[in-house]
Design a protein around this motif. Structure first.
Motif, PDB file in Angstrom:
ATOM      1  N   UNK A  15       9.099  11.583  -1.846  1.00 39.24           N
ATOM      2  CA  UNK A  15       7.686  11.914  -1.740  1.00 39.24           C
ATOM      3  C   UNK A  15       7.086  11.098  -0.598  1.00 39.24           C
ATOM      4  N   UNK A  16       6.226  11.699   0.129  1.00 38.11           N
ATOM      5  CA  UNK A  16       5.568  10.999   1.216  1.00 38.11           C
ATOM      6  C   UNK A  16       4.253  10.424   0.734  1.00 38.11           C
ATOM      7  N   UNK A  17       3.786   9.401   1.434  1.00 39.43           N
ATOM      8  CA  UNK A  17       2.583   8.715   0.977  1.00 39.43           C
ATOM      9  C   UNK A  17       1.313   9.530   1.190  1.00 39.43           C
ATOM     10  N   UNK A  18       1.364  10.591   1.977  1.00 42.25           N
ATOM     11  CA  UNK A  18       0.146  11.386   2.181  1.00 42.25           C
ATOM     12  C   UNK A  18      -0.234  12.182   0.943  1.00 42.25           C
ATOM     13  N   UNK A  19       0.646  12.279  -0.033  1.00 43.81           N
ATOM     14  CA  UNK A  19       0.336  12.988  -1.285  1.00 43.81           C
ATOM     15  C   UNK A  19       0.019  12.040  -2.436  1.00 43.81           C
ATOM     16  N   UNK A  20       0.181  10.745  -2.213  1.00 45.32           N
ATOM     17  CA  UNK A  20      -0.080   9.773  -3.268  1.00 45.32           C
ATOM     18  C   UNK A  20      -1.569   9.483  -3.370  1.00 45.32           C
ATOM     19  N   UNK A  77      -4.330   6.676  -4.849  1.00 43.15           N
ATOM     20  CA  UNK A  77      -4.444   5.276  -5.250  1.00 43.15           C
ATOM     21  C   UNK A  77      -5.082   5.167  -6.637  1.00 43.15           C
ATOM     22  N   UNK A  78      -4.515   4.320  -7.478  1.00 43.13           N
ATOM     23  CA  UNK A  78      -5.077   4.102  -8.807  1.00 43.13           C
ATOM     24  C   UNK A  78      -6.293   3.178  -8.744  1.00 43.13           C
ATOM     25  N   UNK A  79      -6.424   2.465  -7.645  1.00 45.61           N
ATOM     26  CA  UNK A  79      -7.540   1.525  -7.504  1.00 45.61           C
ATOM     27  C   UNK A  79      -8.839   2.218  -7.091  1.00 45.61           C
ATOM     28  N   UNK A  80      -8.760   3.113  -6.099  1.00 48.37           N
ATOM     29  CA  UNK A  80      -9.992   3.736  -5.585  1.00 48.37           C
ATOM     30  C   UNK A  80     -10.005   5.261  -5.726  1.00 48.37           C
ATOM     31  N   UNK A 110      -8.378   3.432   2.180  1.00 47.09           N
ATOM     32  CA  UNK A 110      -9.768   3.035   1.955  1.00 47.09           C
ATOM     33  C   UNK A 110      -9.912   1.632   1.377  1.00 47.09           C
ATOM     34  N   UNK A 111      -8.969   1.209   0.559  1.00 43.01           N
ATOM     35  CA  UNK A 111      -9.072  -0.115  -0.053  1.00 43.01           C
ATOM     36  C   UNK A 111      -7.855  -0.956   0.334  1.00 43.01           C
ATOM     37  N   UNK A 112      -7.871  -2.264   0.055  1.00 48.08           N
ATOM     38  CA  UNK A 112      -6.729  -3.116   0.403  1.00 48.08           C
ATOM     39  C   UNK A 112      -5.430  -2.692  -0.278  1.00 48.08           C
ATOM     40  N   UNK A 113      -5.520  -2.166  -1.485  1.00 42.34           N
ATOM     41  CA  UNK A 113      -4.323  -1.707  -2.192  1.00 42.34           C
ATOM     42  C   UNK A 113      -3.708  -0.509  -1.466  1.00 42.34           C
ATOM     43  N   UNK A 114      -4.544   0.426  -1.036  1.00 38.54           N
ATOM     44  CA  UNK A 114      -4.062   1.587  -0.276  1.00 38.54           C
ATOM     45  C   UNK A 114      -3.393   1.147   1.015  1.00 38.54           C
ATOM     46  N   UNK A 115      -4.046   0.245   1.736  1.00 35.59           N
ATOM     47  CA  UNK A 115      -3.493  -0.194   3.022  1.00 35.59           C
ATOM     48  C   UNK A 115      -2.169  -0.902   2.835  1.00 35.59           C
ATOM     49  N   UNK A 118       1.455   0.535   4.297  1.00 32.20           N
ATOM     50  CA  UNK A 118       2.332  -0.265   5.155  1.00 32.20           C
ATOM     51  C   UNK A 118       3.729  -0.392   4.551  1.00 32.20           C
ATOM     52  N   UNK A 119       3.793  -0.617   3.245  1.00 34.26           N
ATOM     53  CA  UNK A 119       5.087  -0.768   2.583  1.00 34.26           C
ATOM     54  C   UNK A 119       5.893   0.525   2.666  1.00 34.26           C
ATOM     55  N   UNK A 120       5.252   1.649   2.442  1.00 34.91           N
ATOM     56  CA  UNK A 120       5.949   2.932   2.489  1.00 34.91           C
ATOM     57  C   UNK A 120       6.409   3.275   3.902  1.00 34.91           C
ATOM     58  N   UNK A 121       5.661   2.869   4.911  1.00 32.54           N
ATOM     59  CA  UNK A 121       6.060   3.142   6.288  1.00 32.54           C
ATOM     60  C   UNK A 121       7.245   2.295   6.709  1.00 32.54           C
TER      61      UNK A 121
END
Length: 63
Positions: free
Chosen positions: A1-6, A8-11, A19-24, A28-31
């Motif tokens: 799965x690519x991250x463009x379909x995920x 975020x549970x935070x925002x 949008x939020x630090x968790x997303x960023x 980065x980790x997925x890339x």
């Protein structure tokens, strides 16, 4: 799965938007995980078919 379909549970925004630090952090980790993680399943199947065909040709020439 690519991250463009995920999502975020935070925002509750797509992770790809960051949008939020968790997303960023997750973006980065997925890339950084690897080169095959961004491929969709059909591309992986096509790559597998090409590899099997190449192995068949090598086996035919070796016999």
């Amino acid at each position: 799965m690519t991250y463009d379909r995920l999502v975020c549970a935070n925002c509750a925004a797509p992770v790809s938007q960051g949008r939020c630090p968790v997303c960023r952090a997750n973006r980065e980790r997925l890339q950084q995980e690897g080169s095959f993680t961004g491929l969709n399943p059909m591309a992986l199947i096509a790559l597998l078919v090409v590899l099997v065909a190449a192995l068949a040709l090598v086996a035919q020439h070796a016999a």
